[in-house]
Structure formats: C-alpha cells, structure tokens
Design a protein around this motif. Sequence first.
Motif, PDB file in Angstrom:
ATOM      1  N   TYR A  60       0.832  -1.206   0.000  1.00 55.29           N
ATOM      2  CA  TYR A  60       0.000   0.000   0.000  1.00 55.29           C
ATOM      3  C   TYR A  60       0.865   1.254   0.000  1.00 55.29           C
ATOM      4  O   TYR A  60       1.861   1.344   0.717  1.00 55.29           O
ATOM      5  N   ASN A  61       0.472   2.234  -0.832  1.00 53.27           N
ATOM      6  CA  ASN A  61       1.174   3.518  -0.884  1.00 53.27           C
ATOM      7  C   ASN A  61       0.378   4.522  -0.060  1.00 53.27           C
ATOM      8  O   ASN A  61      -0.627   5.051  -0.533  1.00 53.27           O
ATOM      9  N   PRO A  62       0.812   4.803   1.171  1.00 57.02           N
ATOM     10  CA  PRO A  62      -0.006   5.654   2.043  1.00 57.02           C
ATOM     11  C   PRO A  62      -0.237   7.049   1.482  1.00 57.02           C
ATOM     12  O   PRO A  62       0.682   7.684   0.949  1.00 57.02           O
ATOM     13  N   ARG A  63      -1.477   7.517   1.604  1.00 60.29           N
ATOM     14  CA  ARG A  63      -1.829   8.791   0.984  1.00 60.29           C
ATOM     15  C   ARG A  63      -1.284   9.990   1.746  1.00 60.29           C
ATOM     16  O   ARG A  63      -1.088  11.053   1.150  1.00 60.29           O
ATOM     17  N   VAL A  64      -1.056   9.857   3.019  1.00 65.97           N
ATOM     18  CA  VAL A  64      -0.496  11.002   3.729  1.00 65.97           C
ATOM     19  C   VAL A  64       0.880  11.337   3.150  1.00 65.97           C
ATOM     20  O   VAL A  64       1.283  12.507   3.126  1.00 65.97           O
ATOM     21  N   ASN A  65       1.565  10.338   2.622  1.00 68.88           N
ATOM     22  CA  ASN A  65       2.877  10.578   2.010  1.00 68.88           C
ATOM     23  C   ASN A  65       2.741  11.507   0.805  1.00 68.88           C
ATOM     24  O   ASN A  65       3.592  12.372   0.565  1.00 68.88           O
ATOM     25  N   GLU A  66       1.670  11.311   0.040  1.00 67.91           N
ATOM     26  CA  GLU A  66       1.447  12.178  -1.127  1.00 67.91           C
ATOM     27  C   GLU A  66       1.170  13.615  -0.658  1.00 67.91           C
ATOM     28  O   GLU A  66       1.611  14.587  -1.276  1.00 67.91           O
ATOM     29  N   HIS A  67       0.433  13.726   0.423  1.00 74.37           N
ATOM     30  CA  HIS A  67       0.063  15.036   0.932  1.00 74.37           C
ATOM     31  C   HIS A  67       1.295  15.814   1.379  1.00 74.37           C
ATOM     32  O   HIS A  67       1.503  16.965   0.998  1.00 74.37           O
ATOM     33  N   ALA A 126       5.466   6.444  10.391  1.00 74.12           N
ATOM     34  CA  ALA A 126       4.140   5.902  10.703  1.00 74.12           C
ATOM     35  C   ALA A 126       4.261   4.614  11.512  1.00 74.12           C
ATOM     36  O   ALA A 126       3.463   4.343  12.399  1.00 74.12           O
ATOM     37  N   PRO A 136       5.329   4.976  -4.161  1.00 71.38           N
ATOM     38  CA  PRO A 136       4.514   4.439  -5.252  1.00 71.38           C
ATOM     39  C   PRO A 136       5.318   4.083  -6.503  1.00 71.38           C
ATOM     40  O   PRO A 136       6.221   4.807  -6.875  1.00 71.38           O
ATOM     41  N   ALA A 193       8.153   9.367   5.747  1.00 75.51           N
ATOM     42  CA  ALA A 193       6.789   9.415   6.285  1.00 75.51           C
ATOM     43  C   ALA A 193       6.310   8.002   6.616  1.00 75.51           C
ATOM     44  O   ALA A 193       5.675   7.765   7.647  1.00 75.51           O
TER      45      ALA A 193
END
Lengths: 502, 448, 132
Positions: free
Chosen positions: A103-110, A361, A296, A357
């Motif tokens: 899984y590519n955590p979305r907070v990382n994108e943010h 986590a 990702p 990030a």
Amino acid sequence: MSLKTTESETPAASGEAREHVSLNEGLIFEKSSPGKRGVELPPLDVPAVDPAAALGKAFARDAIEGFPEVSEIETIRHFTRLSGWNYAIDLGMYPLGSCTMKYNPRVNEHVARLDGLANAHPEQHADLAQGCLRILHDLEKCLLSITGMDAATLQPAAGAQGELAGLLMIRAYLESQGNARKKVLIPDSAHGTNPASVIIAGYEVQNIKSNERGQIDTDHLREFCTGDVAALMLTNPNTLGVFEERIEEIAAILHERGALLYMDGANMNALAGVVRPGDFGVDVMHLNLHKTFSTPHGGGGPGSGPVLVKKFLEPFLPIPVVRHDGKRYGYDPKRPQSIGRVRAYCGNFGVLLRALAYTLAYGPGIRQATEDAVLNANYIRKHLEEYFDLPYELPSLHEVVFSDARQRAHGVNTMDIAKRLIDYGFHPYTTAFPLIVPGALMVEPTESESKEECDRFIEAMQAIAREAEANPELVKTAPHATRVGRLDEVTAARKPILRWKP
Amino acid sequence: MRYLPKSPSERKQMLDATGAGSIENLFQSIPEKFRLREALPLPGPLSETEIIRYFQARAAENAQGYSSFLGAGVYQHFRSVVTDALVQRGEFLTSYTPYQAEISQGTLTAIFEFQTLVCQLTGQDVANASMYDGSTALTEAVLMAERITGRHRVLIARSVHPEYRQVLHTYAKNLGLAIEEIGYTQSGQMNASEISPEKLADAAAIIVQSPNFFGVLEDVPALGKMAHDSGALLIGCIAEAVSLGIVRPPAEADIVAMEGQSLGLAPSYGGPYVGVVATREKFVRQMPGRLAGETRDAQGRRGFVLTLATREQHIRREKATSNICTNEALCALTATIHLCLLGKEGLREMALQNLAKARFAQAELEKIPGVRRVFSGPSFNEFVLEFPRSVKLINAQLMRDKIIGPLPLGLHYPELTKRAVVCVTELTSREEIERLAAAIKRILETPL
Amino acid sequence: MYPADYRYTKQHEWIDVKSGIGTIGITDYAQHELGDVVFVELPKVGAQVKTGESFGTVESVKAVSEIFSPVSGEIVEINSALADTPDKINTEPHSSAWLIRVRLGDAKEIAGLMDAVAYQAYITEAAAGAAH
C-alpha cells in the motif's frame, strides 16, 4: 462482438448505438483541433519580445507540428479514461515476487506536496533548506538503524543505480588498498540489474551456480573466490524467498580473501525489524524505497536506491554528503575520496520524503509489517502446495516460488496461468524468474493483503490449476475478460512503431 | 496499525493454517544469533496528524514566500492543479511497470504519448520512456555513442551543466572512456576552434547543451557538421525544456539527452525528475530504457506494449544497453499531462513570456552601476551578469529581503568569480524583478 | 527434416560446404526453441570468424541467442534480407534463412561435426532430457 480500431465511426450513418467511447479512447493527438487549449496564462506584465528578433532567425522555431491542441475537460477525460484501463494496488493484490507491491499511504502524497518542500530548489542556500536537509538526515538515521550499517547515501535514483554506486565504492576502497581486482561473483538466481551494473563499474561478471538448496554453494564460493574477486553480490533472502542459511560462512570466506559482501536489498521486506544485514556480515547494500518503503511505483518509477555502508567505506560515499555540525544541517565540503556524483543534486528527494513518512508511521513497530508479510506468504504457500510444484522445499520468508511442472503435462505454462489469473481480477505473479527455476511462479503478497484477499487469491490459483487439467485451452488463450486480448509482441518488435504520426 | 489489514483473530487463524505454531517459527531459517530481541529504536509511531505536523515543521524551516532567481538546471514553472488531480489517481499512482500489457493499457498509452511528445519537441525520430534525469540521460547518450561508433573519447563543452559533467566522469572512469573538456568563447558558446579534426578523428561524440549552463544558445548546426565530417556523433543536451517552445530543437544532433523537469514537475529539492533519450530511428536498438510500441491483439484492436526488450537488463543482463530498470514513469506521465494542457499555443506562449521577462530583467539589472552582462550570445530565460563584488555576499543580503538570488558561478568556474546566472520564468512578476533590481542597487550602494 | 549433406553443431548451427565456402544457419530445433524471431544481428562482410566463437545473435521477443561459428574463416557474404524478414528463420531455417557465408580456412574442420543422423539423435535425446 468486434471492437473496431479506435477511429470513431460516424454515428449518423449507421443509426446504431455505439460502444461508449471510454472503451475506444484514442490518442490525445487524435482529438486535437487547431486553437483549442487547456491552460491560459496570466497576461504578460512586461513588454513582449519577438523571438526571431531577440534570438536571431537561426534559433527561432515555428509552431510544433502535431503538438496536442485540446481543452481542459478533454485532457481530464482522456487521462481519466486511460486510468480505467490500469490495474493498481488500490484495486487489488499484485503478487509479484521481489517487487513488494504494498500500500502507498496517501499522507505521504500530501506531505510531499507541501509548498516549502515541493518548491525547494536544490541550489537554495543551506540556511533556506534546513527542513529538506533535516529530512535527509532523519531518513538516513532510520535506514541505518533498520539495516545495522554505519553510513549512507540517498543519492541513487533507483536500485540499479544504488548497485552501481555500491560497486564503485567497493572499487574505490580496493584501489585504496592497492588492487581494485577484476571480477564480481553473481549467483545465477540474481536479478538482471546485478550483472548489468557490474559491467558499468568496470568489472567482469563471474556467475556462480546455486546448490540443490537454491543457495550459494560455499564450496564453489571458496573455489571461485580468488584474489581477483572484488565482491559477491548477494540477494538475501534470495530470489526464491529463502534466507541464505550459510550467510556467516559466506561472509567469512569473502572477508578472509579481502573481498567484500554486497547485498541487494530488494527483499528487505522479509527482514526489517527482525534482523539487520549489518549484523550478518554485509559490507555494502542498497535498499529499494519503492519496494520495502512503500513509495509508489507510478507505472514504473520514480524509485530511490539508497546505499548503506560499513564505516570503512564511508570515505568513498558519493557527494553531496549531509552533515549536522551541532548547530545546522549542511553538506560536508571535504570528501577527497568520494567516488563523485552518480546523478545531479542530492537524490529523488520527493521519494525520500515519502519513505521517511512511511517509516515514521510505523516507528519501532515496523517488525509487525515484516511478520505479516512472511505470514501471508506462508499461508498462501500452504494452500497451494497441493496444486503447484514446489521446486525447493525450504522455509519461505516473504515470497514463495512454485513451478509450472504439473501444469506443463497438460500443455499449460506459467505465462498462461498468469494470464488466466487476470480473469480472476488479479495482477499476475512474476513469471519465468528466477532463471534457476524453469517455468517459475514467484509469489509475494506483502503485508498489505488481508486474509480475505489472500483467500481470494488462493481460490483463484486453485481454480486455474483445475482448469489446466480439465480445460487447458481456456487457460492457454487467456485473458478473456480484458479490454484487449494478448497483444502481438512479435510484430511490435519486428516493425516497431514507437510514436504517433499525423 | 492502520496499514495492516489484519485483526488479531485473523492472524491467529492464518498462523494456525500454516502449522508453524508461532510467528517466531516462520523466521527459523534466520540464524538465531542475528534475530533481534528488541524493537529497533526508531522515531514514531506517528498518526497521520503527527506525520503532517512533522513535515509542516520541516517545510517551515525552508524558504517560503521568497522570490527566486535560481535556475541552473531546475526551473520554477507554472504547474496546473489539473495535472496533480490526474496523477494522484490510484490507477496511475499505484500501478506497476506495464509488463502485463492487457491490464496496463493506461500506462502504456500514456508512455506512447510521452514518447511522441518528446519526438515532437526535440525533432528526433524515437524517444524512450524515461531515464532518471538529465545528468544520467546525458551519460547514457554518451555510452550509446560509444557503442555506435566504437570510439572511446568524447569532447564536452564546459558550458554543459557542471553536475552533468561530474556524473559523466563518475561513470566514464571505469569504462575506459576519455573525456576532454572544450572551453567557451566571449559569446558564452562552445569554442569550436578548440576542436581540431585530429581530436575528432577518434571521438565518439561532441556534447553540447543548449541553452547551456550560462543560458546561452549554442550553434548546433555548425557543431553537427564538424562532428559528422569526422564520423563522430553530436549529442544535444537540454536542461530547460520550455525553451523548445520558441527555440529551434537540435535537429543536427544524433542523440538528444533532455531533462524534463520544466514540464510540470515540482523542483522538490533535486528530484524526482525525468530524463529522456531521443534519437534517430537507425539507433533505436542501441537505446537504453523502456520503449512502448503500438500493436494489435488477435481481434485487431489497437494496444500498446513494452517492446525491443532484448536491449534491457532483464533479458540481456551483462550485455544490456543499460542497467536501468525502474525509471521515472509517473514523472513522465506528469509531463505528458502538462504538455497536453499547455498544448501547441500554451507552450509557445509560456516560452515567449520567459523570453520577455528575462530580457526585461536583464535591462533593469544592467542599469545598476557596476553590473554588466558577460556573454554576448543569444539567451532564453537565463543570463550571466558580472557584479562589482562577491555574489555570495550580495545573496546573503538579498535573503533578508526574502529574495533568493542568482547562482554564483565561482564554485564551478573558478575563472568566473563575481559572476552569477540569473533565471527568470513566466512565474516571476514584473514587481519581483523591479524589487530585485532595487535591492541589488541598494546593496551595492552600501559600502562593505 | 535435416538435410543429409549439411553438418551440425551441438549449439544447433548447420553448415553446408560447397567449393570451400560454408553457408551457416541455425537449425529447425533452434528456431523452435527460440520462438518467433524478431531480429538478427550479423557481422560485416570481411570480418573473421573463429571456430566456437560467437559471431552474432538471433532475438525473439523475450530471449537473445548467440550464434557460434562451426569453422574459422572470412565472411564473404551475409544475408541482409533477414533485416526485413527475420521471420524466415522460423519458416525456412535450412534454406533461405542462412545467416553468413564463410571462406573456410581449413576444409577439414567440418569432419568433427555431426551429420544429419547424429544430430537428429542428439536433439531427440535433448528433448527427452528436458521433459524429465
């Protein structure tokens, strides 16, 4: 039903309903029409300049022929439709061995998009980049802790580049000892980037065979590890998902002869938080942040391949090297023994940031991810052992390798099984690798898969095994449920068409 | 933990099914002496909120709200929010390399479009699906030229980006490749008179960057002729891709190595960026990196596949054209979407704005006593100025006005102290340019 | 299937010698193992080949095979038609899809190669072995 090629038919003539266009989306160039544009810039606030006059006619160019001319909504629709033709982790499992599709955590994108980080220029004065420098420094500390190594570079843009940087450091070190040596040993189960990187580092490749347990044959290693050998490049666990049980002996043999142990860290997902490569004799290794550290894949990249080394290799690290002098972060200005740069600037900073990030986590709980990954792989192995041949009956860590031997009896091979798996809603596992297993099926579920997802995968694979016996043609002509069927790769290679032409 | 989709009871069920007895037993193959007994001393675990706070704090420690006049290979250009909205779609962001073509047509179609756009921009026949960045694209182009010509020397302009030259040197060192640097003239262009036919006789390529590190456009046709007359290739390197909106591409180049960061990618403190190698059709089998090609399925439907894979490491291994595997696919997609949004007219307009603002800035800055332009050659959005005192000192004072000043050249070019390369893009407002000029004037009027 | 007047190597090349010129290609067995041929890389006319050394490659979509010369000598002709129609290697491996023609340095070299009967036996055994 025959789906025509992507030129739309004129609707008026036929009077029939047509297939919705999102199945038959053409190329963006085929939608272009002069005068359309998707972006408007703010008006110029300084006097305009005529390029032919300013640059000279010899330098000026005319309009770019064939360049797209579409509106904003057409761009949105085009790429949204294209995205619908992709499989992705967000949709389901990728059981690809040694790829670690987690899984590519979305907070990382943010956080990667925060203005002060996204818009930082790499040549900004260090006083204006303390945040970036601290991110690099903090990530280094985390990676060193996880791997048990002493120093790091975050510069390489991918695993392959990390391999090269590591090999160049090995060379520089051996040169400093008086003899760079000539060869690097590579097991026949290795990923293709390993031998390719060795050549670029100016060494020769010497392949060594795996033993009947799929691991390094230490007798062969003793025999091959002459004074000419600079290093052994090892993946551990190896590409069979098996830990090198004689790792201590392997390291000892190399070190006795003044050679180094390089570890390809592609399979770090089996080790993080459980064991540290630095503890079992590794001198230099790389990590793949786009594997173990959740950044990702984005359809093929970007990645990042940090390299971690033991103290004696620290002087040879590529520049720039990040330091904290007690007050501020900065770059270490004096690196006389450095191998130089392997790329411009400090690295794929946006990728490094995401990896940090991810690590933050989990914190010390990173071990749980590793345990779940290994549990998933063993659970799947247990349920498929009755159906697929297991060439090496050794403990699997985070991935398991089967072969298509049983299904071959019915004319069905690993590629066919993989294509049929697509009809069950999964991405295929890794086919035909490692090379030491003919007809390999390499499965790595990662910790991101729930029990439910693992069960669905198991059911699909069991069903296909039964189909291979009862209805092999069905498997051999798969996939059946996709927008396009198997594509003609032969013509694509014989007569390559690599761009659109008007 | 929120990224792990297992409940304690599910873990137990699964563990029981394996028959291993305990999780510890699944790691038996790792010698016990190496297995860690304690958790690693890592920072965290952090919740989503805490992660965001950590990075917001880091962002605040960087320059925010500053005007910047830095270019030198990385450029601040307009980036539409539309691009991000598309690139963040999970189907693009979280997809794998498109080896299984049937379920990767989105990625493959976009790569094919990217390859096409690069060909259109650079005037070449074929382009690959990306390299890591401009510096490694240039290095790969050089290795390609070596393979094609069988020669092991290259002549490279000093006006090529210093870090690109450093990277080339790192790779070339162990491959028996000789690199000779060629100086620049008063115009700021490569000094062709330093290139003799003798030097070219065993050279694989002449390498030139345009616009170069000084912002000056190079005489590509002349260099091309010189190279070709001696059986060498011309490699054209481009670091500022927006220039291609109004500047003629290096048509005489046999290989183009380009950095695509200007095309919708954030500066992001050094990466990820997107390099690309583009070349003539006849050299396609010597290209590094992935290539997407058009083909059909059995029903005649058009589709795209990765092709000519026998060049690559996973098949050719030690004889591969490159060791590259993972590339910059998502960045290439970003550039593709960005270019579709800009389109023919938008890219041209953006380039025109860059040119206009740079010329305006040049004129304003040259009005300051003691400040003068250094090179006479034509430039796009960067130019070199000479100052009466150290640029580092000027920049230190500019920082107090929340201005990031131009890049001093003295570090990379010891003969060019007190000179800096100023970059201006369409994002730089007139007001910012005037403010820079006023600030420098004021600083220079203040005695040291 | 395998022409009686050709000679064969263990790496699945064939050679047909007439008047001191050897025409060399790959066998039907080889093309079958390789799959659809997409590209052939051949040396230049005038180059020297040495017995047992690789002189070129034959590529399918997913594999590259080196071709080894059964003899030593100078290349007098190459089959440039294969550039446009590499698929001929699959359909006519023993005739129109010859790869190179070599002027033999030593005509006696081919005596050590297998004849059609021996080669047929060799590949039958190889196939049996592969199916374990």
